[in-house]
Design a protein around this motif. Sequence first.
Motif, PDB file in Angstrom:
ATOM      1  N   LEU A  58       0.857  -1.188   0.000  1.00 47.68           N
ATOM      2  CA  LEU A  58       0.000   0.000   0.000  1.00 47.68           C
ATOM      3  C   LEU A  58       0.888   1.231   0.000  1.00 47.68           C
ATOM      4  N   TRP A  59       0.667   2.130  -0.980  1.00 47.34           N
ATOM      5  CA  TRP A  59       1.447   3.371  -1.066  1.00 47.34           C
ATOM      6  C   TRP A  59       0.571   4.553  -0.681  1.00 47.34           C
ATOM      7  N   LEU A  60       1.110   5.426   0.191  1.00 52.33           N
ATOM      8  CA  LEU A  60       0.406   6.618   0.646  1.00 52.33           C
ATOM      9  C   LEU A  60       1.287   7.849   0.451  1.00 52.33           C
ATOM     10  N   ASN A  61       0.722   8.883  -0.151  1.00 60.94           N
ATOM     11  CA  ASN A  61       1.386  10.191  -0.167  1.00 60.94           C
ATOM     12  C   ASN A  61       0.829  11.048   0.958  1.00 60.94           C
ATOM     13  N   GLY A  62       1.532  12.137   1.241  1.00 59.12           N
ATOM     14  CA  GLY A  62       1.197  12.916   2.424  1.00 59.12           C
ATOM     15  C   GLY A  62       0.494  14.214   2.136  1.00 59.12           C
ATOM     16  N   GLY A  63       1.150  15.316   2.468  1.00 64.27           N
ATOM     17  CA  GLY A  63       0.562  16.649   2.333  1.00 64.27           C
ATOM     18  C   GLY A  63       0.560  17.387   3.666  1.00 64.27           C
ATOM     19  N   PRO A  64      -0.443  17.151   4.539  1.00 67.54           N
ATOM     20  CA  PRO A  64      -1.602  16.296   4.301  1.00 67.54           C
ATOM     21  C   PRO A  64      -2.523  16.888   3.235  1.00 67.54           C
ATOM     22  N   GLY A  65      -3.213  16.000   2.532  1.00 65.86           N
ATOM     23  CA  GLY A  65      -4.167  16.427   1.522  1.00 65.86           C
ATOM     24  C   GLY A  65      -3.706  16.191   0.098  1.00 65.86           C
ATOM     25  N   CYS A  66      -2.631  15.411  -0.115  1.00 68.47           N
ATOM     26  CA  CYS A  66      -2.117  15.205  -1.473  1.00 68.47           C
ATOM     27  C   CYS A  66      -2.391  13.784  -1.954  1.00 68.47           C
ATOM     28  N   SER A  67      -2.485  13.644  -3.271  1.00 72.13           N
ATOM     29  CA  SER A  67      -2.988  12.441  -3.915  1.00 72.13           C
ATOM     30  C   SER A  67      -1.892  11.414  -4.172  1.00 72.13           C
ATOM     31  N   SER A  68      -2.147  10.175  -3.780  1.00 79.24           N
ATOM     32  CA  SER A  68      -1.229   9.085  -4.092  1.00 79.24           C
ATOM     33  C   SER A  68      -1.307   8.686  -5.559  1.00 79.24           C
ATOM     34  N   VAL A  69      -2.434   8.976  -6.205  1.00 76.58           N
ATOM     35  CA  VAL A  69      -2.546   8.754  -7.651  1.00 76.58           C
ATOM     36  C   VAL A  69      -1.720   9.796  -8.399  1.00 76.58           C
ATOM     37  N   GLY A  70      -1.829  11.052  -7.978  1.00 77.50           N
ATOM     38  CA  GLY A  70      -1.125  12.126  -8.664  1.00 77.50           C
ATOM     39  C   GLY A  70       0.373  12.084  -8.476  1.00 77.50           C
ATOM     40  N   TYR A  71       0.834  11.655  -7.309  1.00 75.47           N
ATOM     41  CA  TYR A  71       2.264  11.640  -7.030  1.00 75.47           C
ATOM     42  C   TYR A  71       2.842  10.225  -7.125  1.00 75.47           C
ATOM     43  N   GLY A  72       2.532   9.367  -6.168  1.00 75.82           N
ATOM     44  CA  GLY A  72       3.122   8.047  -6.156  1.00 75.82           C
ATOM     45  C   GLY A  72       2.909   7.260  -7.437  1.00 75.82           C
ATOM     46  N   ALA A  73       1.658   7.200  -7.893  1.00 79.19           N
ATOM     47  CA  ALA A  73       1.347   6.387  -9.070  1.00 79.19           C
ATOM     48  C   ALA A  73       1.836   7.021 -10.356  1.00 79.19           C
ATOM     49  N   SER A  74       1.754   8.341 -10.476  1.00 81.19           N
ATOM     50  CA  SER A  74       1.988   8.995 -11.764  1.00 81.19           C
ATOM     51  C   SER A  74       3.370   9.604 -11.920  1.00 81.19           C
ATOM     52  N   GLU A  75       4.051   9.896 -10.815  1.00 79.71           N
ATOM     53  CA  GLU A  75       5.369  10.516 -10.890  1.00 79.71           C
ATOM     54  C   GLU A  75       6.496   9.641 -10.366  1.00 79.71           C
ATOM     55  N   GLU A  76       6.150   8.654  -9.567  1.00 74.65           N
ATOM     56  CA  GLU A  76       7.198   7.973  -8.819  1.00 74.65           C
ATOM     57  C   GLU A  76       7.279   6.485  -9.106  1.00 74.65           C
ATOM     58  N   ILE A  77       6.425   5.679  -8.480  1.00 70.96           N
ATOM     59  CA  ILE A  77       6.623   4.229  -8.502  1.00 70.96           C
ATOM     60  C   ILE A  77       5.628   3.498  -9.388  1.00 70.96           C
ATOM     61  N   GLY A  78       4.660   4.211  -9.963  1.00 67.92           N
ATOM     62  CA  GLY A  78       3.633   3.583 -10.773  1.00 67.92           C
ATOM     63  C   GLY A  78       4.121   3.132 -12.134  1.00 67.92           C
ATOM     64  N   PRO A  79       3.262   2.414 -12.888  1.00 67.03           N
ATOM     65  CA  PRO A  79       3.690   1.797 -14.152  1.00 67.03           C
ATOM     66  C   PRO A  79       3.789   2.751 -15.323  1.00 67.03           C
ATOM     67  N   PHE A  80       3.192   3.952 -15.201  1.00 69.41           N
ATOM     68  CA  PHE A  80       3.147   4.862 -16.334  1.00 69.41           C
ATOM     69  C   PHE A  80       3.634   6.255 -15.958  1.00 69.41           C
ATOM     70  N   ARG A  81       4.086   6.982 -16.957  1.00 70.41           N
ATOM     71  CA  ARG A  81       4.412   8.400 -16.848  1.00 70.41           C
ATOM     72  C   ARG A  81       3.531   9.165 -17.838  1.00 70.41           C
ATOM     73  N   ILE A  82       2.955  10.260 -17.390  1.00 71.60           N
ATOM     74  CA  ILE A  82       2.112  11.070 -18.256  1.00 71.60           C
ATOM     75  C   ILE A  82       2.987  12.017 -19.064  1.00 71.60           C
ATOM     76  N   ARG A  83       2.808  12.017 -20.359  1.00 73.14           N
ATOM     77  CA  ARG A  83       3.592  12.899 -21.217  1.00 73.14           C
ATOM     78  C   ARG A  83       3.151  14.346 -21.046  1.00 73.14           C
ATOM     79  N   PRO A  84       4.015  15.292 -21.439  1.00 76.56           N
ATOM     80  CA  PRO A  84       3.671  16.708 -21.275  1.00 76.56           C
ATOM     81  C   PRO A  84       2.382  17.138 -21.968  1.00 76.56           C
ATOM     82  N   ASP A  85       1.921  16.367 -22.972  1.00 76.18           N
ATOM     83  CA  ASP A  85       0.662  16.740 -23.626  1.00 76.18           C
ATOM     84  C   ASP A  85      -0.551  16.459 -22.750  1.00 76.18           C
ATOM     85  N   GLY A  86      -0.348  15.686 -21.646  1.00 78.83           N
ATOM     86  CA  GLY A  86      -1.465  15.373 -20.765  1.00 78.83           C
ATOM     87  C   GLY A  86      -2.450  14.397 -21.371  1.00 78.83           C
ATOM     88  N   TRP A  87      -2.068  13.712 -22.452  1.00 79.92           N
ATOM     89  CA  TRP A  87      -2.991  12.828 -23.161  1.00 79.92           C
ATOM     90  C   TRP A  87      -2.497  11.402 -23.273  1.00 79.92           C
TER      91      TRP A  87
END
Length: 457
Positions: A82-111
Amino acid sequence: MGISTFTGMSPMLWLLLSLSVQLRCGLSADQESDRIGQLPGQPDVAFAQYSGYVTVDPRRGRALFYWLVEAPPAAQPAPLVLWLNGGPGCSSVGYGASEEIGPFRIRPDGWTLDVNPYAWNNVANLLFLESPAGVGFSYSNTSMDLYTAGDMRTAMDAHAFLVDWFQRFPQYKYRDFYIAGESYAGHYVPQLSQLIYRRNKGIQNPFINLKGFMVGNAVTDDYHDYLGTFEYWWTHGLISDGTYHDLNATCNLQSSEHPSVECVKNLNAASAEQGNIDPYSIYTQPCNSTRSLKSSLNGRYPWMSRAYDPCTDRYTKVYYNRPEVQRALHANVTGIQYPWDTCSDIVGNYWADSPRSMLPIYQELIAAGLRIWMFSGDTDAVVPVTATRYSIDALNLQTLISWYPWYDKGKVGGWSQVYKGLTFVTIMGAGHEVPLHHPRQAIILFRQFLKNRPMPR
């Protein structure tokens, strides 16, 4: 059935056993409704993904959003993390999953998405949780809940989530389970671990097979966090001698949640002296010159912005607000009245309870025999390596392996010290989000944690 049943099992046998567990429990339909077919812009992958909601308080209508990224079949059976981001109030999807340890990286086009070759789901099943309610896609039908969140409720809701989630995914019920996170999750992770440990001892409570936890650049103890942070700023030439003296004189015995007027005054003076740097990674450039440290004094600590931003969080805001992405994730099913964001200012700014120290919890869980690792990117000025070292020192643990450099391909990756009950690792040149700055070294760290082996010499 114990966890040892899974040891040495072939991937095919593991898959058959998992399916058998699902069918016996009659919950495969619930899982199937949460299955992600394919995310917009996603390349083909060999692993399954699931996402959706678990209601943690039916009376008030609080529901937490999760995203499960399984390890590939060839890596199974693998532990659940289980991965948790902090903040408090910040998203584990937005940070952990999308910027750090998750399977994908979002390209600068956001698409569109790229595969992350250093994703931690190469070796473990990853469960990302947006917590507490009001963060990301997680919600409450009682709007006051967003203004009264705090450490205690966050831990209780996360535990309630896990109990129900394991009912939905019974094939994970006996798997080795770990919790990991960073920053203010330095509160979330040990508090949830303590709650699981204590409730596991109750006869009527569902058992969760918790084996340990790891935290990075973690908020741990107000006194030592202040002490180590001010020292880091001064020794790295970020503040003047006079401001360093004033900070120590006015802040060191303060609560970081509610500092005094004089402490805030000196924190703002330090902010002005630091200038337009990225405090989360002091040797890299900010995304642009328009976002200064002083312009974002809206975090848990009055002198910090909460979101690391050399532009990556901008891409997540575009991607996760797209209706087709939300449909694919089974998210925003109730029509939340505000857009998805990396952090919730309401939740963060109205945070209620926040204990000054996690050290008593560490003492309890070390005595309980849980595996505990702490790590630090050493270019982070927000929760710096000096703060963590002061906190660990306050535990007065016996040293088993003294301070030594660890290596990656013949080069120093950082340093480590192994204590009785706790392992500490630094990652050289990494900022606040270690897997974002040094993804290869981060997955080496993660593999060693799962194996419970010291960092490679």
